[in-house]
Design a protein around this motif. Structure first.
Motif, PDB file in Angstrom:
ATOM      1  N   GLY A 167      28.167  41.418  11.562  1.00 53.49           N
ATOM      2  CA  GLY A 167      27.513  40.913  10.498  1.00 53.49           C
ATOM      3  C   GLY A 167      28.011  39.566  10.627  1.00 53.49           C
ATOM      4  N   ALA A 168      27.047  38.473  10.300  1.00 54.54           N
ATOM      5  CA  ALA A 168      27.134  37.098  10.054  1.00 54.54           C
ATOM      6  C   ALA A 168      27.304  36.743   8.608  1.00 54.54           C
ATOM      7  CB  ALA A 168      26.242  36.343  10.780  1.00 54.54           C
ATOM      8  N   PHE A 169      28.620  36.430   8.159  1.00 54.15           N
ATOM      9  CA  PHE A 169      28.904  36.287   6.932  1.00 54.15           C
ATOM     10  C   PHE A 169      28.506  34.617   6.621  1.00 54.15           C
ATOM     11  CE2 PHE A 169      32.236  36.818   3.261  1.00 54.15           C
ATOM     12  CZ  PHE A 169      31.619  36.009   2.409  1.00 54.15           C
ATOM     13  N   LEU A 170      27.277  34.310   5.995  1.00 61.69           N
ATOM     14  CA  LEU A 170      26.838  32.889   5.872  1.00 61.69           C
ATOM     15  C   LEU A 170      27.474  32.334   4.598  1.00 61.69           C
ATOM     16  CD1 LEU A 170      23.230  33.404   7.164  1.00 61.69           C
ATOM     17  CD2 LEU A 170      25.308  33.177   8.411  1.00 61.69           C
ATOM     18  N   MET A 171      28.484  31.761   4.483  1.00 62.57           N
ATOM     19  CA  MET A 171      29.221  31.232   3.380  1.00 62.57           C
ATOM     20  C   MET A 171      28.708  29.680   3.265  1.00 62.57           C
ATOM     21  SD  MET A 171      31.152  31.673   0.568  1.00 62.57           S
ATOM     22  CE  MET A 171      32.753  32.552   0.868  1.00 62.57           C
ATOM     23  N   THR A 172      27.495  29.506   3.030  1.00 63.54           N
ATOM     24  CA  THR A 172      26.868  28.169   2.852  1.00 63.54           C
ATOM     25  C   THR A 172      27.130  27.277   4.202  1.00 63.54           C
ATOM     26  OG1 THR A 172      26.766  28.601   0.551  1.00 63.54           O
ATOM     27  CG2 THR A 172      26.363  26.348   1.322  1.00 63.54           C
ATOM     28  N   ASP A 173      28.375  26.365   3.689  1.00 65.11           N
ATOM     29  CA  ASP A 173      28.442  25.453   4.979  1.00 65.11           C
ATOM     30  C   ASP A 173      29.681  26.060   5.927  1.00 65.11           C
ATOM     31  OD1 ASP A 173      30.758  25.063   2.980  1.00 65.11           O
ATOM     32  OD2 ASP A 173      29.714  23.792   2.078  1.00 65.11           O
ATOM     33  N   ARG A 195      33.044  19.160   4.821  1.00 65.90           N
ATOM     34  CA  ARG A 195      33.653  17.833   5.008  1.00 65.90           C
ATOM     35  C   ARG A 195      33.996  17.579   6.858  1.00 65.90           C
ATOM     36  NH1 ARG A 195      39.164  16.369   2.311  1.00 65.90           N
ATOM     37  NH2 ARG A 195      38.570  14.141   2.754  1.00 65.90           N
ATOM     38  N   HIS A 196      33.701  18.515   7.508  1.00 63.66           N
ATOM     39  CA  HIS A 196      33.671  18.701   9.010  1.00 63.66           C
ATOM     40  C   HIS A 196      32.658  17.479   9.527  1.00 63.66           C
ATOM     41  CE1 HIS A 196      33.479  19.916  13.121  1.00 63.66           C
ATOM     42  NE2 HIS A 196      34.536  20.717  13.029  1.00 63.66           N
ATOM     43  N   PRO A 197      33.054  16.953  10.593  1.00 66.35           N
ATOM     44  CA  PRO A 197      32.118  15.813  11.283  1.00 66.35           C
ATOM     45  C   PRO A 197      31.108  16.579  11.437  1.00 66.35           C
ATOM     46  CG  PRO A 197      34.588  15.908  12.031  1.00 66.35           C
ATOM     47  CD  PRO A 197      34.563  16.725  11.280  1.00 66.35           C
ATOM     48  N   ASP A 198      30.891  17.701  12.095  1.00 70.57           N
ATOM     49  CA  ASP A 198      29.527  18.424  12.465  1.00 70.57           C
ATOM     50  C   ASP A 198      29.005  19.430  11.234  1.00 70.57           C
ATOM     51  OD1 ASP A 198      29.491  16.931  14.779  1.00 70.57           O
ATOM     52  OD2 ASP A 198      30.833  18.507  15.645  1.00 70.57           O
ATOM     53  N   GLY A 199      29.381  19.308  10.143  1.00 64.37           N
ATOM     54  CA  GLY A 199      29.076  20.335   8.931  1.00 64.37           C
ATOM     55  C   GLY A 199      27.869  19.913   8.221  1.00 64.37           C
ATOM     56  N   ARG A 200      27.473  20.624   7.284  1.00 65.56           N
ATOM     57  CA  ARG A 200      26.234  20.250   6.553  1.00 65.56           C
ATOM     58  C   ARG A 200      26.665  20.181   5.177  1.00 65.56           C
ATOM     59  NH1 ARG A 200      20.832  21.389   8.200  1.00 65.56           N
ATOM     60  NH2 ARG A 200      20.457  20.359   6.189  1.00 65.56           N
ATOM     61  N   TYR A 210      32.917  26.725  10.191  1.00 66.16           N
ATOM     62  CA  TYR A 210      31.854  25.811   9.582  1.00 66.16           C
ATOM     63  C   TYR A 210      30.729  26.378  10.230  1.00 66.16           C
ATOM     64  CZ  TYR A 210      31.886  22.972  14.047  1.00 66.16           C
ATOM     65  OH  TYR A 210      31.704  22.660  15.087  1.00 66.16           O
ATOM     66  N   LEU A 211      29.701  25.748   9.390  1.00 60.41           N
ATOM     67  CA  LEU A 211      28.361  26.202  10.141  1.00 60.41           C
ATOM     68  C   LEU A 211      27.460  24.813  10.296  1.00 60.41           C
ATOM     69  CD1 LEU A 211      27.735  29.073   7.612  1.00 60.41           C
ATOM     70  CD2 LEU A 211      28.035  29.339  10.026  1.00 60.41           C
ATOM     71  N   PRO A 212      26.559  24.811  11.427  1.00 64.13           N
ATOM     72  CA  PRO A 212      26.363  26.076  12.251  1.00 64.13           C
ATOM     73  C   PRO A 212      27.106  26.230  13.270  1.00 64.13           C
ATOM     74  CG  PRO A 212      24.942  24.260  12.765  1.00 64.13           C
ATOM     75  CD  PRO A 212      25.489  23.540  11.615  1.00 64.13           C
ATOM     76  N   GLY A 213      28.195  25.425  13.559  1.00 65.74           N
ATOM     77  CA  GLY A 213      28.793  25.131  14.734  1.00 65.74           C
ATOM     78  C   GLY A 213      29.626  26.167  14.942  1.00 65.74           C
TER      79      GLY A 213
END
Length: 451
Positions: A10-16, A24-29, A397-400
Motif C-alpha cells: 500500500g502507498a500511504f499518502l501522508m500529503t507531503d 521543508r525538503h528541497p524537492d518537497g511540495r 517525502y513526496l513525490p520523491g
C-alpha cells in the motif's frame, strides 16, 4: 500449480510525506495540502507499479491546537479523504482506494452510504480504515468536552461495524432488474431492511446504495491494543499496524491470526501490513545523506509536539530535552503507540530529544535506511518469517520518496518473485486475495417488513 505467495503493498499518502519536516525538503511540495494534481500524480505512480492500494489517514480536527508549535508544521490542513478518493477514482483504473473514517464521530448510515458510493464509482476498489480516533481536540469538534474512554470507544466501534456491514447487505447482487418492458426496476424480495436495535444505535435501513463488483468495501483496521486486535479479528480484512523489530512483528502476526478461529474466519482472509518508512539510496551512504537532509530540518518545537501527541497527549513541558523520558500515566488515546514508544526509549536509553528525532520520520513505525537491495532483504525476511503479509509504504517525502521506492525497490522485489508484475484483477479484493463476501440478509426483506 499454486501461485507463490507474494507480498501486498500500500502507498500511504501522508500529503507531503511521512517525515515531520517533509514539507521543508528541497524537492518537497509545501502546497501539497491544496493540490489535487499532486495526489493524482502519486496515485498514478503507485498504480503504475501495481500497488494494491493508496491509503489516506485522517483526523476530524487539528490535533495540536498550540499555535506556537502548530505554525511550524504542515499537518494543520488536509483534504477530506473520501472526497479526495472520489476524485482519484476518476483518474485511476485498478488501484485500491482506502480512507480512514472514525466510528466515534460518524453515524453508521452516513458512513456506509459514502463508502458504498465510492465503491460503486470506482468499480469495486474502496476500503474503509476503521478507527475510533484518539485526540481530545477531535471530540471537542463534536459536542464533547473529553473523548470517550478507550473501552467505550471500542464497544461503540464493534456495534458500528456490525451496523455498517448489515447496511452493505441491504441489496442482493442481482436485485436490480431494470426491465423497461415489465416496468420492474428491482425485485423487492432482494431488498433487505436491517432493523438494528443495539446499545449505541437504532438503524432501520435499508441502505439506498447498491452493492459493487466486490460486494462491499474492504474493512481495514489500525488499532494494535488488546481491544483493537480483538476488533480486527472479528471484523477486519486488513490491518495497518506498527512494529519495529522482527520479533514484535512475528508476535503480533501470530497473536491476531490466532484469534480468527473463534470467529469462524480463515487466517488468510486477514492481511497484516505493517508500516515501513524507507529511505532509498544507490549506496547506503547516499541513503543516510538523504535521511539527514530531512532530520536537519526538524524544528525542536515540532519534534517535541509530535512526541507529545504520539504519546497520547503527554505534557512534556519543562522537562530537559536531553534528559530521560519521564514516567507517564496510561493514556486515553492510542495505547499501543504509547506503549511502543515508552518501551523503545527504555530499551535504547533515549533522551526526549533522541526519541522525537527517532520518530520524526516513521512516527513509531519501522524505519529502514539503505539501498534497494538492503531494504528488499529486510522486507523479505519479515514477509517470509511470519511477520507480515505485506507493507504500507510511508514515503519520507513526496513525490520523491515514493518515486525512489517504485524505481528501485519494486524491481528488486519482482526479481525475487515477491511482488506482482501487473494487476491480475480489477477490485481491491482481487488485489489482496480476499473473497467476495456472500450476501447475507440482515433481518427481513422489505416485503416481509411491510407485512
Amino acid at each position: 500449480m499454486a501461485q507463490p505467495r507474494q507480498m501486498k503493498l500500500g502507498a500511504f499518502l501522508m500529503t507531503d510525506g511521512h517525515h515531520v519536516a517533509a514539507w521543508r525538503h528541497p524537492d518537497g511540495r509545501p502546497d501539497a495540502h491544496v493540490s489535487l494534481d499532486h495526489f493524482v500524480r502519486l496515485a498514478r505512480l503507485a498504480e503504475s507499479a501495481a500497488f494494491d492500494a493508496v491509503f489516506l489517514a485522517d483526523s476530524s480536527g487539528v490535533r495540536n491546537t498550540d499555535p506556537a508549535s502548530l505554525s511550524f508544521t504542515s499537518r494543520a490542513a488536509s483534504f477530506e479523504p473520501l472526497t479526495l478518493l472520489s476524485a482519484l477514482s476518476v483518474v485511476t483504473e485498478r488501484i485500491g482506494l482506502i480512507a480512514t473514517a472514525s466510528t466515534s464521530f460518524n453515524e453508521p448510515y452516513n458512513l456506509a452510504r459514502k463508502f458504498a458510493s465510492l465503491d460503486l464509482l470506482s468499480g469495486g476498489r474502496a476500503g474503509w480504515n476503521l478507527v475510533t480516533s484518539s485526540s481530545e481536540s477531535e471530540a471537542q469538534n463534536f459536542n464533547f468536552e473529553r473523548h470517550a474512554a478507550h473501552a467505550d470507544r471500542y464497544d461503540r466501534a464493534r456495534e458500528f461495524a456490525e451496523v455498517v456491514t448489515g447496511l452493505w447487505n441491504s441489496w442482493e447482487d442481482d436485485a436490480f432488474l431494470r426491465d423497461p418492458e415489465s416496468g420492474r426496476f428491482f425485485d423487492p424480495d432482494k431488498l433487505h431492511a436491517l432493523h438494528h436495535h443495539g446499545r449505541h444505535f437504532r438503524v432501520r435501513g435499508p441502505l439506498n446504495v447498491a452493492r459493487s463488483a466486490q460486494g462491499h468495501p474492504v474493512v481495514v483496521q489500525a488499532g494494535s491494543s488488546e481491544d483493537g486486535k480483538e476488533l480486527a479479528a472479528a471484523t477486519a480484512e486488513a490491518i495497518f499496524t506498527a512494529q519495529v523489530t522482527l520479533k514484535e512483528a512475528q508476535d503480533f502476526y501470530a497473536d491476531v491470526k490466532g484469534r480468527l478461529a473463534r470467529y469462524g474466519r480463515d487466517p488468510d482472509h486477514l492481511k497484516i501490513m505493517p508500516g515501513i518508512f524507507p529511505v532509498v539510496g544507490r549506496t547506503e551512504e547516499e541513503a543516510r545523506e538523504k535521511f539527514a537532509v530531512l532530520q536537519e530540518r526538524i524544528h525542536p518545537v515540532v519534534g517535541l509536539s509530535l512526541l507529545s501527541t504520539t504519546l497520547g497527549g503527554a505534557d512534556l513541558t519543562g522537562y530537559d530535552l536531553d534528559g530521560p523520558l519521564p514516567d507517564l500515566p496510561e493514556t486515553n488515546g492510542p495505547k499501543s503507540r504509547q506503549k511502543l514508544l515508552i518501551e523503545r526509549a527504555k530499551r535504547d536509553n533515549l533522551t526526549i530529544r533522541q526519541l522525537y528525532l527517532a520518530i520524526a520520520g516513521a512516527r513509531g513505525h519501522w524505519q529502514v535506511v539503505g539501498t534497494a537491495s538492503q531494504i528488499a532483504d529486510q522486507l523479505e525476511e519479515r514477509f517470509r518469517s511470519g511477520g507480515a503479509d505485506g507493507f504500507n509504504v510511508m514515503a519520507p517525502y513526496l513525490p520523491g520518496g515514493l518515486e525512489d521506492f517504485v524505481t528501485h525497490v519494486v524491481p528488486e522485489l519482482r526479481r525475487r518473485g515477491l511482488f506482482r508484475e501487473a494487476y491480475e484483477g480489477r477490485t481491491l479484493r482481487d488485489h489482496l486475495g480476499l473473497p467476495k463476501p456472500v450476501h447475507r440478509a440482515p433481518r427481513a426483506s422489505a416485503r416481509q417488513a411491510a407485512e
